[in-house]
Scaffold this active site. Sequence first.
Site, PDB file in Angstrom:
ATOM      1  N   LEU A 164     -19.996   7.693  22.833  1.00 34.53           N
ATOM      2  CA  LEU A 164     -20.369   8.788  23.734  1.00 34.53           C
ATOM      3  C   LEU A 164     -21.686   9.430  23.289  1.00 34.53           C
ATOM      4  O   LEU A 164     -21.766  10.639  23.077  1.00 34.53           O
ATOM      5  CB  LEU A 164     -19.244   9.822  23.796  1.00 34.53           C
ATOM      6  CG  LEU A 164     -19.176  10.608  25.110  1.00 34.53           C
ATOM      7  CD1 LEU A 164     -18.850   9.712  26.299  1.00 34.53           C
ATOM      8  CD2 LEU A 164     -18.152  11.717  25.001  1.00 34.53           C
ATOM      9  N   GLY A 165     -22.724   8.623  23.182  1.00 35.11           N
ATOM     10  CA  GLY A 165     -24.068   9.152  22.941  1.00 35.11           C
ATOM     11  C   GLY A 165     -24.663   9.594  24.263  1.00 35.11           C
ATOM     12  O   GLY A 165     -23.936   9.871  25.219  1.00 35.11           O
ATOM     13  N   SER A 166     -25.997   9.641  24.346  1.00 33.75           N
ATOM     14  CA  SER A 166     -26.581  10.155  25.597  1.00 33.75           C
ATOM     15  C   SER A 166     -26.315   9.204  26.755  1.00 33.75           C
ATOM     16  O   SER A 166     -26.114   9.656  27.885  1.00 33.75           O
ATOM     17  CB  SER A 166     -28.078  10.433  25.427  1.00 33.75           C
ATOM     18  OG  SER A 166     -28.774   9.245  25.163  1.00 33.75           O
ATOM     19  N   ILE A 167     -26.258   7.898  26.481  1.00 31.83           N
ATOM     20  CA  ILE A 167     -25.950   6.958  27.568  1.00 31.83           C
ATOM     21  C   ILE A 167     -24.515   7.144  28.026  1.00 31.83           C
ATOM     22  O   ILE A 167     -24.244   7.257  29.227  1.00 31.83           O
ATOM     23  CB  ILE A 167     -26.212   5.496  27.118  1.00 31.83           C
ATOM     24  CG1 ILE A 167     -27.712   5.280  26.863  1.00 31.83           C
ATOM     25  CG2 ILE A 167     -25.694   4.513  28.162  1.00 31.83           C
ATOM     26  CD1 ILE A 167     -28.055   3.949  26.249  1.00 31.83           C
ATOM     27  N   SER A 186     -15.239   7.276  20.053  1.00 36.17           N
ATOM     28  CA  SER A 186     -16.494   7.184  19.312  1.00 36.17           C
ATOM     29  C   SER A 186     -16.174   7.429  17.848  1.00 36.17           C
ATOM     30  O   SER A 186     -15.017   7.664  17.493  1.00 36.17           O
ATOM     31  CB  SER A 186     -17.538   8.146  19.872  1.00 36.17           C
ATOM     32  OG  SER A 186     -17.282   9.454  19.511  1.00 36.17           O
ATOM     33  N   ARG A 187     -17.201   7.352  17.003  1.00 34.72           N
ATOM     34  CA  ARG A 187     -16.935   7.459  15.555  1.00 34.72           C
ATOM     35  C   ARG A 187     -16.224   8.761  15.225  1.00 34.72           C
ATOM     36  O   ARG A 187     -15.337   8.808  14.395  1.00 34.72           O
ATOM     37  CB  ARG A 187     -18.251   7.364  14.780  1.00 34.72           C
ATOM     38  CG  ARG A 187     -18.696   5.924  14.537  1.00 34.72           C
ATOM     39  CD  ARG A 187     -20.107   5.857  14.010  1.00 34.72           C
ATOM     40  NE  ARG A 187     -21.050   6.567  14.875  1.00 34.72           N
ATOM     41  CZ  ARG A 187     -22.357   6.657  14.642  1.00 34.72           C
ATOM     42  NH1 ARG A 187     -22.873   6.091  13.565  1.00 34.72           N
ATOM     43  NH2 ARG A 187     -23.143   7.312  15.476  1.00 34.72           N
ATOM     44  N   ARG A 244     -24.630  -4.095  23.594  1.00 30.53           N
ATOM     45  CA  ARG A 244     -25.085  -5.301  22.903  1.00 30.53           C
ATOM     46  C   ARG A 244     -23.975  -6.340  23.029  1.00 30.53           C
ATOM     47  O   ARG A 244     -22.785  -6.017  22.917  1.00 30.53           O
ATOM     48  CB  ARG A 244     -25.356  -5.047  21.405  1.00 30.53           C
ATOM     49  CG  ARG A 244     -26.660  -4.299  21.126  1.00 30.53           C
ATOM     50  CD  ARG A 244     -27.868  -5.181  21.373  1.00 30.53           C
ATOM     51  NE  ARG A 244     -29.130  -4.507  21.106  1.00 30.53           N
ATOM     52  CZ  ARG A 244     -29.825  -3.826  22.019  1.00 30.53           C
ATOM     53  NH1 ARG A 244     -29.346  -3.697  23.243  1.00 30.53           N
ATOM     54  NH2 ARG A 244     -30.972  -3.264  21.706  1.00 30.53           N
ATOM     55  N   GLU A 273     -28.377 -14.291  23.849  1.00 31.45           N
ATOM     56  CA  GLU A 273     -29.295 -14.313  24.980  1.00 31.45           C
ATOM     57  C   GLU A 273     -30.472 -15.238  24.719  1.00 31.45           C
ATOM     58  O   GLU A 273     -30.952 -15.316  23.585  1.00 31.45           O
ATOM     59  CB  GLU A 273     -29.807 -12.885  25.232  1.00 31.45           C
ATOM     60  CG  GLU A 273     -28.692 -11.954  25.679  1.00 31.45           C
ATOM     61  CD  GLU A 273     -29.085 -10.497  25.605  1.00 31.45           C
ATOM     62  OE1 GLU A 273     -28.174  -9.655  25.604  1.00 31.45           O
ATOM     63  OE2 GLU A 273     -30.291 -10.192  25.542  1.00 31.45           O
ATOM     64  N   HIS A 291     -30.032  -8.713  30.827  1.00 33.17           N
ATOM     65  CA  HIS A 291     -30.484  -7.676  29.896  1.00 33.17           C
ATOM     66  C   HIS A 291     -31.640  -6.875  30.482  1.00 33.17           C
ATOM     67  O   HIS A 291     -32.739  -6.814  29.924  1.00 33.17           O
ATOM     68  CB  HIS A 291     -30.900  -8.280  28.551  1.00 33.17           C
ATOM     69  CG  HIS A 291     -30.872  -7.252  27.437  1.00 33.17           C
ATOM     70  ND1 HIS A 291     -30.615  -7.563  26.122  1.00 33.17           N
ATOM     71  CD2 HIS A 291     -31.048  -5.911  27.447  1.00 33.17           C
ATOM     72  CE1 HIS A 291     -30.644  -6.470  25.379  1.00 33.17           C
ATOM     73  NE2 HIS A 291     -30.911  -5.451  26.165  1.00 33.17           N
ATOM     74  N   ALA A 293     -31.138  -3.526  31.611  1.00 29.97           N
ATOM     75  CA  ALA A 293     -30.688  -2.145  31.825  1.00 29.97           C
ATOM     76  C   ALA A 293     -31.837  -1.144  31.794  1.00 29.97           C
ATOM     77  O   ALA A 293     -31.813  -0.140  32.502  1.00 29.97           O
ATOM     78  CB  ALA A 293     -29.627  -1.755  30.805  1.00 29.97           C
TER      79      ALA A 293
END
Lengths: 327, 313
Positions: A164-167, A186-187, A244, A273, A291, A293
């Site tokens: 749950l970071g900014s993305i 999340s962590r 990733r 990839e 890839h 995004a």
Amino acid sequence: MENQEVAAKLLPKVLILEPPGVFTAFETEFSQKFECLRAWESPIPTDEFLDAHARSVEAMLVSGFTPITSSVLHRVPSLRCIVTTSVGLDHMDLQECRRREIAVANAGNVFSEDVADLAVALLIDVLRRITAADRFVRGEIWPIKGEYPLGSKLGGKRVGIVGLGSIGLDVAKRLEAFGCILSYNSRKKKPSVPFPFYSNACELAANCEVLVICCALTEETHHMINYEVLSALGKEGVVVNIARGGIIDEKELVRCLVQGDIAGAGLDVFENEPEVPRELFGLANVVLSPHRAVFTEESFRDAFELILGNFEAFFSNKPLLSPVMDV
Amino acid sequence: MEDIGVLMMCPMAPYLEQELDRRFKLFRFWNFPQKKEFLQENSTSIKAVVGNAHAGADAELIDLLPGLEIVANSGVGLDKIDLEKCREKGIRVSSTPDVLTEDVADLVIGLILATLRRICESDRYVRNGLWKKGAFKLTSKFSGKSVGIIGLGRIGLAIAKRAEAFGCPISYYSRSQKRDSKYRYFPSVVELASNCNILVVACPLTDETHHIINCQVIDALGPKGVLINIGRGPHVDEPELVSALQEGRLGGAGLDVFENEPEVPEKLFGLGNVVLTPHVGPATIETRMAMADLVIGNLESHFLNKPLLTPVV
């Protein structure tokens, strides 16, 4: 003429091993402010190029695709600042950077909206079968077959966001408007976040119909989405990955999709990839993206401004605009 | 109610057909090649018609069914029903509002994203093995782009709510300005199109809104503009749209409806900035079931002399 050459030589030097897409898009503008050491254009091997030209270089621009290993860093002994055009840092030996007191800046939040948009795009596409339906129409099958198979409603789906970071937060904000029920892993639990936290991906999956992978690739998160997590997600489950490829056990994911053990997947990233498992090509419940995004024209412009800003800050001894670790 | 004749106009969700069959004497219109004869033979026993986007109850049909009491529509587009004639003859009409609002709005956002971010085209790119040869091109960002909505009913508002979560400024055109709306109003479609990046058709099809998307509107939207149509095919001057897309006068389009379904202009098939879906606005398992339940519910209410659940007329 002479003045211009002199002026060019007075520009701060930036080393570039391989040109990031953002650099290529705005090369002229960038070259007006910095003297670019273009390692990829040199006929001599990179190691020799670095030994010959990069001894005194203090700044380097990299993309997410160029590995910055300790041996690379060893050949640029004066390096004090690396700006990566990516958000991800898994291509860099951060420990070595820290040891050498090299400041690192990444793309910050410049791409967050685009990445979140793509995550939502892939989810809607899988549930509502948009790409498959587009194929149905273009293949002129509609007049023959009539009805197209029904999709699945987005509203009311329990969506688990991994990371749950900014993305991840941007994804959550969007999906709330569609009536999705959110939770996350999340962590660490985030006290300001109103929706439920689960301490591991398995528990999260057991309580959701959709998993959206938004976390960084690290040793801990490698293959975090494995057989257990996919089983917990279940037959109605959908996985969206815009982070990733290595976060998911790809072989296991492919097996689950082929055997119908999960309902679908929207994937922008893969373990190797541009190789994509061929078994996925025959599946209508999978949407594949190369890839992309972050690759919108608008974000590229924003990213370029940020890169410029970071280098300008570094060379005027000001704090970096989007530092990853402070020195 | 097993002897009440219900005429189903065309194949719809199997669940709906089953439930109608269980409760009523169901006539499947598509099974009778001699339509006029069939109608004349059963004119008194058919008391209800179940219609949808493709077939409803026009004047001719209504005249051939003197026993008709109610038209229960699956969907909210009523352009295939002669509402005036129904009013005249005291025939009730019901539709299926609210249950399909979210799905249609979800599809609009899905079409916008698929069009701007070239999702279908890049999926083709991967499946055709082109990624190994080189990176896909840059696409266009959605978040923050201005969205103009034609028709601010339930569906229009649901679209606005979703687009706002992407930071999109919202503006709209409708027959009259909505006093309590926080969104920016434009008194004409051309002005709306001139002032937005993404134009969405979300209004009913009437004589006034036929070809509401015409050459002037398309030009106003422009080479970077995107048109999304989840209304009815005839909302758009289709040949004009096709040539605008081919010539680059319009930036892109996401289309769920067409003038002559299931026929879709072939010239669109070669365009990467176009996304085409086969009229699937409310086509999810969940919503089709809810729509069917509402159709049945309206029919049962009528024949039990109770108020209709979701009356139109």
